[in-house]
Scaffold this active site. Sequence first.
Site, PDB file in Angstrom:
ATOM      1  N   ARG A 142       0.752  -1.230   0.070  1.00 24.89           N
ATOM      2  CA  ARG A 142      -0.035   0.034   0.139  1.00 24.89           C
ATOM      3  C   ARG A 142       0.830   1.274  -0.081  1.00 24.89           C
ATOM      4  O   ARG A 142       0.282   2.373  -0.091  1.00 24.89           O
ATOM      5  CB  ARG A 142      -0.940  -0.131   0.966  1.00 24.89           C
ATOM      6  N   HIS A 175       5.588 -11.486  -5.251  1.00 20.79           N
ATOM      7  CA  HIS A 175       4.658 -11.167  -6.211  1.00 20.79           C
ATOM      8  C   HIS A 175       4.972  -9.527  -5.950  1.00 20.79           C
ATOM      9  O   HIS A 175       4.991  -9.109  -4.997  1.00 20.79           O
ATOM     10  CB  HIS A 175       3.524 -11.642  -5.492  1.00 20.79           C
ATOM     11  N   TYR A 178       0.727  -4.563  -6.160  1.00 15.89           N
ATOM     12  CA  TYR A 178      -0.502  -4.320  -7.107  1.00 15.89           C
ATOM     13  C   TYR A 178      -0.448  -2.833  -7.322  1.00 15.89           C
ATOM     14  O   TYR A 178      -1.203  -2.227  -8.363  1.00 15.89           O
ATOM     15  CB  TYR A 178      -1.647  -4.535  -6.071  1.00 15.89           C
ATOM     16  N   HIS A 215       2.029  -8.391 -12.374  1.00 21.59           N
ATOM     17  CA  HIS A 215       0.632  -8.262 -13.144  1.00 21.59           C
ATOM     18  C   HIS A 215       1.385  -7.277 -14.089  1.00 21.59           C
ATOM     19  O   HIS A 215       1.706  -6.193 -14.021  1.00 21.59           O
ATOM     20  CB  HIS A 215      -0.527  -7.686 -12.692  1.00 21.59           C
ATOM     21  N   GLU A 250       2.531 -12.326 -15.228  1.00 15.08           N
ATOM     22  CA  GLU A 250       1.343 -13.275 -14.728  1.00 15.08           C
ATOM     23  C   GLU A 250       0.158 -13.033 -15.789  1.00 15.08           C
ATOM     24  O   GLU A 250      -0.097 -11.770 -16.010  1.00 15.08           O
ATOM     25  CB  GLU A 250       0.795 -12.768 -13.451  1.00 15.08           C
ATOM     26  N   ASP A 284      -1.628 -18.469 -13.972  1.00 13.01           N
ATOM     27  CA  ASP A 284      -2.340 -18.493 -12.887  1.00 13.01           C
ATOM     28  C   ASP A 284      -3.558 -19.370 -13.357  1.00 13.01           C
ATOM     29  O   ASP A 284      -4.241 -19.018 -14.250  1.00 13.01           O
ATOM     30  CB  ASP A 284      -2.803 -17.205 -12.476  1.00 13.01           C
ATOM     31  N   HIS A 287      -6.943 -17.349 -13.328  1.00 12.11           N
ATOM     32  CA  HIS A 287      -7.064 -16.184 -14.291  1.00 12.11           C
ATOM     33  C   HIS A 287      -7.285 -16.797 -15.931  1.00 12.11           C
ATOM     34  O   HIS A 287      -7.917 -16.219 -16.542  1.00 12.11           O
ATOM     35  CB  HIS A 287      -5.665 -15.491 -14.232  1.00 12.11           C
ATOM     36  N   HIS A 321       0.363 -20.323 -10.682  1.00 11.11           N
ATOM     37  CA  HIS A 321      -0.178 -20.004  -9.343  1.00 11.11           C
ATOM     38  C   HIS A 321      -1.517 -21.208  -9.409  1.00 11.11           C
ATOM     39  O   HIS A 321      -2.185 -21.031 -10.345  1.00 11.11           O
ATOM     40  CB  HIS A 321      -0.864 -18.687  -9.307  1.00 11.11           C
ATOM     41  N   ASP A 334     -11.771 -12.677 -11.277  1.00  8.04           N
ATOM     42  CA  ASP A 334     -10.869 -13.271 -10.620  1.00  8.04           C
ATOM     43  C   ASP A 334     -11.125 -13.475  -9.231  1.00  8.04           C
ATOM     44  O   ASP A 334     -10.950 -12.526  -8.387  1.00  8.04           O
ATOM     45  CB  ASP A 334      -9.721 -12.029 -10.605  1.00  8.04           C
ATOM     46  N   HIS A 336     -10.650 -16.302  -6.382  1.00  8.36           N
ATOM     47  CA  HIS A 336     -10.054 -17.645  -6.147  1.00  8.36           C
ATOM     48  C   HIS A 336     -10.809 -18.221  -5.333  1.00  8.36           C
ATOM     49  O   HIS A 336     -11.513 -18.058  -4.315  1.00  8.36           O
ATOM     50  CB  HIS A 336      -8.724 -17.455  -5.617  1.00  8.36           C
ATOM     51  N   GLU A 366      -2.862 -19.651  -4.064  1.00 11.00           N
ATOM     52  CA  GLU A 366      -3.293 -18.341  -3.745  1.00 11.00           C
ATOM     53  C   GLU A 366      -4.908 -18.462  -3.097  1.00 11.00           C
ATOM     54  O   GLU A 366      -5.587 -17.695  -3.507  1.00 11.00           O
ATOM     55  CB  GLU A 366      -3.070 -17.198  -4.628  1.00 11.00           C
TER      56      GLU A 366
HETATM   57 ZN   LIG Z   1      -1.958 -15.332  -9.106  1.00 13.67          ZN
HETATM   58 ZN   LIG Z   2      -1.112 -12.078  -9.143  1.00  7.41          ZN
END
Ligand SMILES: [Zn+2]
Ligand SMILES: [Zn+2]
Length: 461
Positions: A142, A175, A178, A215, A250, A284, A287, A321, A334, A336, A366
């Site tokens: 963050r 990873h 984001y 990503h 990814e 993934d 995904h 993933h 998306d 999971h 994940e």
């Molecule tokens: Zn993933």
């Molecule tokens: Zn990811």
Amino acid sequence: MPRPSLRKPGKAEGGEPADGAAKASVTKRKANDELDGIEEPEEIEEESKPTKRRKTRVKAEEEEEEEEPAADQPPARKPQRKAGKGKSQDAMALAPRTPIDALKKLMYIGAHVSAAGGVQSSIPNAVHIGANAFALFLKSQRKWTNPPLAKDALDGFRTLSHEHKYDVHKHCLPHGSYLINLAQADKTKAAQAYTSFLDDLERCESLGIKLYNFHPGSANGGPRVEAIWRIAKKINNAHKATKTVVTVLENMAGQGTVIGATFEDLRDIIRLIKNKDRIGVCIDTCHAFAAGYDLRSPEAFQETMKQFNKVVGARYLKALHLNDSKRPLGSQRDLHANIGTGFLGLRAFHNVVNYDGFAGLPMILETPIDRKTPDGKTFEDKQVWADEIKLLERLIGMDPDSAEFAALEADLSAPGRAERDRIQEEAVLKAHNALAAEVKAKAAADKKKAAKARRRKKASS
Ligand SMILES: [Zn+2]
Ligand SMILES: [Zn+2]
């Protein structure tokens, strides 16, 4: 993301399972997280730009998920007791690590573990769940600026990975943040994203980690080709500024104008990368399925892999993933699900762990581990990952036509069946309505055009 799973900041950390109670302890952990600069992963939609709108959507999605009956989740186990002071995670392991040579194929299966407390804590957290591979965040998800890696984190990571025989060069897959969108068009924001990206790569190199998963980015409504060009340019620059780390793209679920939902997107980025030895792909499973690549039957799985090998190239596959999906094929969502409980189902994962092309690669779960106690409190049940790792390892070499496989598959898929049927029906209805609206709009446009032509003809006569 997830994308690393559904864990949220401030919740229990790896190795320190929630005691299922006390707001006070949550607050304390939150404070610790902030101090340490590393927070737990959370589920986020694919667009990399952290807009207010997206935040609202994520929130809504979390709520939506909470509304869903817990039928598709394994029954909640009692929260694990807190490890006593001085006792190592190893001694408290929820499952022992399977020696790789005891498996019929060399599949390195693990999960995205917490690095709260510093990157070095990811190692005991991986040991705790019996993981042979692991993912982590290298810094806070963050914040744009983070303190550099502390010396004790650096030394601790090296010592512990050596002690526990993790080859982090091969089986550790950090990873990316984001926040980073390498496709960002705005100059200032693009510079900020690149600085953070490069900082992550430098962290990898100082920790002896070779693979870095991220990503690709979002075009934010702009042209795809320009976004791809910007992503590739940043990667090329970062390669020049570093030495060894391999940047791993990814694949994405495909919402909005996110880049990377198709194998063609990944191919087009790779085409522009100068040093082909330093670019790769992480598939993934959730995904891929959400983007329309089927993995469920052996034939569908083979076809998807054939496509991948043809379009992208097998040499670029560096990691996986492993996530089931809470939404049907092609949903572009998306979300999971736990292994065997979603729309992919256990057969898909049997295909995955028995595919020779995946041997030796890190395979990272994940999957959601938030569970509820009978009195409604949420806690993170890391036993879920420990069990999923063992389940996936058990599938290696298992006859999918055996009674053993059928029983496992039925056990996992039965509880969520009604819910999946409802979601599937909704998806069909939505597709039907969208098509009907399209047909109606076309008819209206044709009518308007015809009326205009008639008026013109009348005027000229
Ligand atoms: Zn993933
Ligand atoms: Zn990811």
